[in-house]
Scaffold this active site. Structure first.
Site, short mmCIF file in Angstrom:
data_model
loop_
_atom_site.label_atom_id
_atom_site.label_comp_id
_atom_site.label_asym_id
_atom_site.label_seq_id
_atom_site.Cartn_x
_atom_site.Cartn_y
_atom_site.Cartn_z
N GLU A 69 0.83 -1.22 0.00
CA GLU A 69 0.00 0.00 0.00
C GLU A 69 0.86 1.26 0.00
O GLU A 69 2.09 1.20 0.13
CB GLU A 69 -0.95 -0.04 1.19
N CYS A 78 -1.96 -4.54 -5.62
CA CYS A 78 -2.48 -5.80 -5.07
C CYS A 78 -1.44 -6.91 -5.15
O CYS A 78 -0.56 -6.90 -6.03
CB CYS A 78 -3.69 -6.26 -5.87
N GLU A 80 -1.72 -9.99 -6.16
CA GLU A 80 -1.76 -10.81 -7.39
C GLU A 80 -0.91 -10.17 -8.48
O GLU A 80 -0.18 -10.85 -9.20
CB GLU A 80 -3.20 -10.94 -7.89
N CYS A 120 -6.94 -7.03 -11.10
CA CYS A 120 -6.09 -8.23 -11.06
C CYS A 120 -6.61 -9.29 -12.02
O CYS A 120 -5.83 -9.98 -12.68
CB CYS A 120 -6.00 -8.77 -9.64
N1 THU Z 1 -6.05 -6.33 -2.48
C1 THU Z 1 -5.26 -7.28 -3.05
O1 THU Z 1 -4.06 -7.38 -2.75
N2 THU Z 1 -5.83 -8.10 -3.96
C2 THU Z 1 -7.13 -8.03 -4.37
O2 THU Z 1 -7.52 -8.73 -5.30
C3 THU Z 1 -8.06 -7.16 -3.67
C4 THU Z 1 -7.46 -6.15 -2.77
C5 THU Z 1 -5.45 -5.41 -1.52
C6 THU Z 1 -5.35 -4.01 -2.02
C7 THU Z 1 -5.33 -3.23 -0.72
O3 THU Z 1 -3.98 -3.17 -0.26
C8 THU Z 1 -6.13 -4.08 0.24
O4 THU Z 1 -6.20 -5.37 -0.34
C9 THU Z 1 -7.54 -3.57 0.50
O5 THU Z 1 -8.22 -3.35 -0.68
#
Ligand code: THU
Length: 166
Positions: A69, A78, A80, A120
């Site tokens: 983040e 994200c 993925e 993703c």
């Molecule tokens: N997030 C992921 O890493 N993958 C996803 O497919 C959905 C969301 C993360 C992004 C962010 O850091 C946190 O989850 C909340 O949305």
């Protein structure tokens, strides 16, 4: 229910649901465990929602990722995409066989698996479309059951891909 005057088509897919890791083949268990370990390195101080991903390649190598983040929220990425982009950068042209994703908040461990976000799905589809072989998905929450999808297209029907560009 809609009555269509023209032709119509129903799109559906089969979701595998496993009650515990023990029900899965060892290769899948190992990949989920690696995704779970990768999740520990998530940098998620803003959402507290941690995600780990582990990508298994055809050459048996595994590439991991976790969500990263940023104080400027949209600049984060994200898990993925961290994983598949790293796989593409480190092992260009090697097909991806499967991706395990473990996603949960630490405070309230999710019992249901969280499916990848739209961005993703689109990014994973790019690799699947290019390699012309399905990428299997293994999804798990903080605890509980595991979902298995045969292909990213299952959860991204009518995907936009390079073919769409003409
Ligand atoms: N997030 C992921 O890493 N993958 C996803 O497919 C959905 C969301 C993360 C992004 C962010 O850091 C946190 O989850 C909340 O949305």
């Amino acid at each position: 229910m809609y009555i269509y005057l023209m032709k119509s088509k129903t799109l559906s897919f089969q979701l595998g649901i496993f009650e515990s890791l023990a029900e899965l083949p060892k290769e899948d268990q190992d990949l989920i465990n690696l995704a779970s370990q990768a999740r520990e390195n998530a940098y998620a101080p803003y959402s507290n929602f941690k995600v780990g991903a582990a990508v298994l390649l055809e050459n048996k190598q595994v590439v991991i990722g976790s969500n990263q983040e940023n104080a400027s929220y949209p600049s984060g990425l994200c898990a993925e995409r961290v994983a598949v982009f790293q796989a593409g950068a480190k092992f260009p042209g090697i097909p991806i066989l499967k991706i395990a994703i473990v996603a949960s908040s630490d405070k309230t461990p999710a019992r249901e698996p969280a499916a990848p976000c739209g961005n993703c799905r689109q990014s994973i589809f790019e690799y699947e479309n290019r390699q012309e072989k399905p990428i299997e998905l293994l999804l798990m929450g903080g605890e509980g059951s595991i979902y298995k999808c045969h292909s990213i297209q299952d959860i991204l029907p009518l995907a936009f891909g390079s073919d769409s560009l003409g």
